[in-house]
Design an enzyme around this catalytic site. Structure first.
Site, PDB file in Angstrom:
ATOM      1  CG  ASN A 103      -1.627   1.311   1.167  1.00 49.94           C
ATOM      2  OD1 ASN A 103      -1.721   2.069   0.520  1.00 49.94           O
ATOM      3  ND2 ASN A 103      -2.523   1.281   2.625  1.00 49.94           N
ATOM      4  CD1 TRP A 104       3.486   0.890  -2.760  1.00 51.24           C
ATOM      5  CD2 TRP A 104       3.654   1.967  -4.631  1.00 51.24           C
ATOM      6  NE1 TRP A 104       4.292   0.248  -3.645  1.00 51.24           N
ATOM      7  CE2 TRP A 104       4.220   0.721  -4.698  1.00 51.24           C
ATOM      8  CE3 TRP A 104       3.366   2.729  -5.851  1.00 51.24           C
ATOM      9  CZ2 TRP A 104       4.768   0.310  -5.903  1.00 51.24           C
ATOM     10  CZ3 TRP A 104       4.013   2.410  -7.072  1.00 51.24           C
ATOM     11  CH2 TRP A 104       4.768   1.205  -7.269  1.00 51.24           C
ATOM     12  CE  LYS A 105      -0.076   3.231   4.741  1.00 49.55           C
ATOM     13  NZ  LYS A 105      -0.006   3.425   6.110  1.00 49.55           N
ATOM     14  CG  HIS A 128      -5.726   1.890   5.293  1.00 49.34           C
ATOM     15  ND1 HIS A 128      -5.374   2.776   6.272  1.00 49.34           N
ATOM     16  CD2 HIS A 128      -4.600   0.998   5.071  1.00 49.34           C
ATOM     17  CE1 HIS A 128      -4.063   2.450   6.678  1.00 49.34           C
ATOM     18  NE2 HIS A 128      -3.555   1.518   5.920  1.00 49.34           N
ATOM     19  CD  GLU A 186      -2.746   5.507   6.760  1.00 49.46           C
ATOM     20  OE1 GLU A 186      -2.851   5.350   5.607  1.00 49.46           O
ATOM     21  OE2 GLU A 186      -1.944   5.216   7.313  1.00 49.46           O
ATOM     22  CD  GLU A 200      -3.194  -2.179   7.460  1.00 53.47           C
ATOM     23  OE1 GLU A 200      -2.119  -2.701   7.067  1.00 53.47           O
ATOM     24  OE2 GLU A 200      -3.860  -1.288   7.212  1.00 53.47           O
ATOM     25  N   GLY A 249       2.728   2.698  10.837  1.00 53.40           N
ATOM     26  CA  GLY A 249       3.764   3.635  10.375  1.00 53.40           C
ATOM     27  C   GLY A 249       4.506   4.137  11.876  1.00 53.40           C
ATOM     28  CB  SER A 282       5.487  -1.563  11.927  1.00 58.62           C
ATOM     29  OG  SER A 282       5.187  -0.225  12.055  1.00 58.62           O
ATOM     30  N   GLY A 288       3.200  -1.018   4.274  1.00 61.81           N
ATOM     31  CA  GLY A 288       2.927   0.453   4.024  1.00 61.81           C
ATOM     32  C   GLY A 288       4.348   0.796   3.661  1.00 61.81           C
ATOM     33  N   GLY A 289       5.163   1.257   4.639  1.00 60.80           N
ATOM     34  CA  GLY A 289       6.348   2.085   4.420  1.00 60.80           C
ATOM     35  C   GLY A 289       7.496   1.111   3.659  1.00 60.80           C
TER      36      GLY A 289
HETATM   37  P1  13P Z   1       3.123   0.568   7.816  1.00 66.29           P
HETATM   38  O1  13P Z   1       3.898  -0.593   7.397  1.00 66.29           O
HETATM   39  O2  13P Z   1       4.022   1.697   7.097  1.00 66.29           O
HETATM   40  O3  13P Z   1       3.208   0.481   9.193  1.00 66.29           O
HETATM   41  O4  13P Z   1       1.773   0.799   7.116  1.00 66.29           O
HETATM   42  C1  13P Z   1       1.047  -0.210   7.386  1.00 66.29           C
HETATM   43  C2  13P Z   1      -0.119   0.063   6.626  1.00 66.29           C
HETATM   44  O5  13P Z   1      -1.317   0.924   6.811  1.00 66.29           O
HETATM   45  C3  13P Z   1      -0.675  -0.828   5.226  1.00 66.29           C
HETATM   46  O6  13P Z   1      -1.955  -0.410   4.686  1.00 66.29           O
END
Ligand code: 13P
Length: 253
Positions: A9-11, A96, A98, A168, A174, A213, A234-235
């Protein structure tokens, strides 16, 4: 045996040129594994086309990070399931944290997004997870149960391979702080049971992945748990080498 799935997920990251370059890097470094592990890249809407071109013929699948529940009409700024399919997506992420937290997405919206996406033939990753406060109060399973039940009830899932639930925990996203494999397994086995109450036997074939993470160091221990079928990253998915290393570990049995 459920096929492992690793989704990036590149956000809200990556301009089109950067996105194409990252996709190329992932394609090159995961070439050997594309059939063994389901790999999904979910760039922002604006880079779907650029990334889709890089993924053509590679076996890596394209996903979007959000969708609207209507197919067309006066919904300024929204994107329909059919538009995503038309842009080359076979997957979409819904619910998600967020989006729930920052954009006010409700369980009912998540349910409508899931139902509309499945109807349009998209495969869906539904995200659930508790906040730190909910966890500290000991409400994790209750919160996740509410989210799963509200998302799945009445959606009519015909292909269990097309539904993924991503656990999640909000406090792990993050933050560099991930759930321990045992903590994640505890919640994910509960999720499978909850999904089973709604979907029956097919819940055994649904993949449940962990997100929060995830990196090349912690993925191995997470995947050792029986109800952790992969990861939503994510990251670490923003670097081809770390994404490749996570996929590589998922490809080992
Ligand atoms: P991180 O891997 O950056 O913690 O993000 C997780 C995430 O929200 C994937 O959708």
């Amino acid at each position: 045996m459920r096929k492992r799935l690793i989704a990036g997920n590149w956000k809200m990251n990556m301009l089109r040129g950067e996105a194409a370059e990252l996709a190329r890097g992932v394609v090159e470094s995961t070439r050997r594994l594309a059939g063994k592990v389901d790999i999904i890249l979910a760039p922002p809407f604006t880079a779907l086309d650029a990334v889709g071109k890089e993924l053509q013929g590679t076996g890596i699948m394209l996903g979007a990070q959000n969708v609207f529940w209507e197919e067309r009409g006066a919904f300024t700024g929204e994107i329909s399931p059919g538009m995503l399919a038309d842009s080359g997506c076979s997957w979409v992420i819904v619910g998600h944290s967020e989006r729930r937290r920052i954009l006010g997405e409700t369980d009912e919206m998540v349910r409508m997004k899931l139902a509309a996406s499945l109807k349009a033939g998209l495969k869906v990753i539904v995200c659930v997870g508790e906040t730190l406060e909910e966890r500290d109060r000991g409400h994790t399973v209750k919160v996740v149960e509410g989210q799963v039940v509200k998302a799945l009830t009445g959606t009519g899932i015909s292909d269990p391979g097309g539904l993924v639930i991503a656990y999640e925990p909000v406090w792990a996203i993050g933050t560099g702080r991930h759930a321990t494999p045992a903590e994640a397994e505890f919640v994910q086995s509960a999720i499978r049971e909850i999904a089973g109450n709604i979907l029956g036997d097919s819940a055994a074939r649904i993949r449940i992945v962990y997100g929060g993470s995830v990196n090349e160091e912690n993925i191995r221990d997470l995947l050792a748990e029986p109800d952790i079928d992969g990861a939503l990253v994510g990251g670490a998915s923003l670097r081809a080498e770390s994404m490749a290393s996570i996929v590589e570990t998922a490809g080992e049995q």
